[in-house]
Enzyme design. Structure first.
Site, PDB file in Angstrom:
ATOM      1  N   GLY A   1       0.797  -1.217   0.000  1.00 12.43           N
ATOM      2  CA  GLY A   1       0.000   0.000   0.000  1.00 12.43           C
ATOM      3  C   GLY A   1       0.830   1.267   0.000  1.00 12.43           C
TER       4      GLY A   1
ATOM      5  CB  SER B   1      -2.310  -3.083   1.199  1.00 12.48           C
ATOM      6  OG  SER B   1      -1.279  -3.888   1.714  1.00 12.48           O
TER       7      SER B   1
ATOM      8  CG  HIS C   1      -0.171  -6.403   4.921  1.00 12.39           C
ATOM      9  ND1 HIS C   1      -0.127  -6.050   6.249  1.00 12.39           N
ATOM     10  CD2 HIS C   1       0.096  -5.284   4.224  1.00 12.39           C
ATOM     11  CE1 HIS C   1       0.163  -4.764   6.344  1.00 12.39           C
ATOM     12  NE2 HIS C   1       0.299  -4.280   5.127  1.00 12.39           N
TER      13      HIS C   1
ATOM     14  CB  CYS D   1       3.420   2.928   9.107  1.00 10.98           C
ATOM     15  SG  CYS D   1       3.052   1.531   8.032  1.00 10.98           S
TER      16      CYS D   1
ATOM     17  CD  GLN E   1      -6.544   0.074   7.940  1.00 15.66           C
ATOM     18  OE1 GLN E   1      -7.420  -0.719   8.262  1.00 15.66           O
ATOM     19  NE2 GLN E   1      -5.272  -0.109   8.248  1.00 15.66           N
TER      20      GLN E   1
END
Length: 376
Positions: A70, A195, A197, A322, A177
């Site tokens: 992402g 993304s 994962h 992150c 998200q």
């Protein structure tokens, strides 16, 4: 064994995605750009995966570009779009974007771009009116996240997109998200990032979508992979597993949404008697992702709560993975009006498809125990 409540950070790979990954690694190991038959197997696997992702977001297959995740999708998409825009140097974004974009926009400011950072309203949402008022004659691009990873608020990206389309301003949205959690219609948006994962697929794979009608230029001229979008041999097995996980979760989307609503309501109810010590931030926000539950612990730092919960077998977080380790309070919490001291008392609970009612009951007991023992 820890009970996991950090699905917004990452998810375990599903058995189906793992099976497809192994199968693709054995049979589609060739370089998808190679012209021999082994490469052709990989190329066809890649094409099939591209179609799956495009169908889920109601986009065009040729607008899908696979990335390493992402964050790369965010950065490369935005820079590629800016490369296609001449002269205009104004960007509109939000104060609550994921760190990958927030730091990237800060870097663009050093390169001569003027960036406006919008703050959400009292419900944690960026409104079309805010975007309208921030527009300038030289606005080149607007980038506003679909769903916030720390407080779960959902922005009205389709309404914002309609506003920007009338003015012919490019619109990008970080949908990492929300992908797999709520419907996304890419026909209304110029570019999005997703993304693998976060949806029970592998780490190290994601995708950027850019509507084929939108002009962009490569980050690195001369790049050949992914139609020039990014360099590097394409990870076909990971992409096949990503597409598998995406297909599976899209079929379960409504069921999982209702499941998260039920678990969220259960946790809120169990913590209600302790509302003076533990508050749920977004209960009054009408547009939120039900799988993300932000909490504030009055007088207790979130880091302490997280470590204590871990000691009692509960894996929770203090926000976006992150940003962990930066020793700074959550930008999202600050943006909706809390002070720095309060923002440091923030903890995030995020739910997954394996979360049960029993897990929620155990979590509530641990959180209450932490608060009561801390006071003593």
């Amino acid at each position: 064994m820890l009970i996991y409540f950090d699905y917004a950070a990452t998810t375990p790979m599903s058995e189906h995605a793992l099976t497809i990954y192994v199968k693709a690694a054995k049979n589609a190991f060739g370089n998808s750009s190679s012209l021999h038959d082994v490469g052709d197997i990989s190329a066809r696997t890649l094409t099939a995966s591209r179609k799956v992702i495009a169908n889920i977001i109601n986009g065009y297959e040729k607008g899908i570009y696979f990335t390493s995740g992402g964050s790369e999708a965010n950065i490369v998409a935005v820079q590629s779009l800016l490369n296609g825009i001449q002269n205009n140097k104004h960007i509109i974004t939000t104060a609550t974007e994921h760190s990958s974009l927030h730091t990237f926009f800060k870097m663009l400011e050093l390169k001569g771009y003027h960036v406006t950072y919008l703050h959400p309203n009292h419900q944690g949402v960026i409104t079309p009116d805010q975007v309208q008022h921030a527009l300038q004659k030289d606005t080149a691009l607007v980038s506003i996240q679909h769903g916030n990873s720390e407080i779960g608020t959902i922005n009205p990206i389709e309404d914002i997109s309609l506003l920007l389309r009338e003015k012919k301003i490019i619109f990008h949205s970080d949908c990492v998200q929300t992908f797999g959690k709520i419907p996304i219609d890419a026909k209304h948006i110029d570019a999005i990032s997703i993304s693998g994962h976060k949806i029970y697929g592998p780490k190290g794979v994601g995708a950027a979508y850019i509507n084929p009608s939108v002009l962009w230029h490569p980050l690195i001229p001369g790049t050949t992979h992914e139609s020039g979008f990014r360099p590097g041999t394409v990870d076909v097995p990971a992409i096949a597993a990503f597409a598998t996980a995406a297909s599976d979760i899209s079929l379960e989307q409504k069921l999982l949404y209702d499941h998260f609503v039920s678990l969220r309501n259960q946790l809120i109810e169990l913590l209600a008697p302790y509302h003076d010590k533990i508050s749920v931030i977004n209960t009054r926000f009408p547009h939120t992702l039900p799988n993300i539950i932000p909490l504030l612990f009055k007088g207790i730092e979130g880091q302490y709560v997280m470590l204590e919960a871990n000691r009692f077998g509960m894996a929770i977080s203090t926000g976006s993975a992150c940003q962990v380790g930066m020793q700074a309070p959550s930008r999202s919490i600050l943006a909706i009006g809390y002070n720095e001291q309060q923002a440091k008392q923030y903890v995030r609970i995020s739910l997954g498809k394996d979360t049960t009612s029993t897990h929620i009951e155990k979590l509530s007991k641990v959180l209450i125990n932490i608060v009561e023992n801390f006071r003593k």
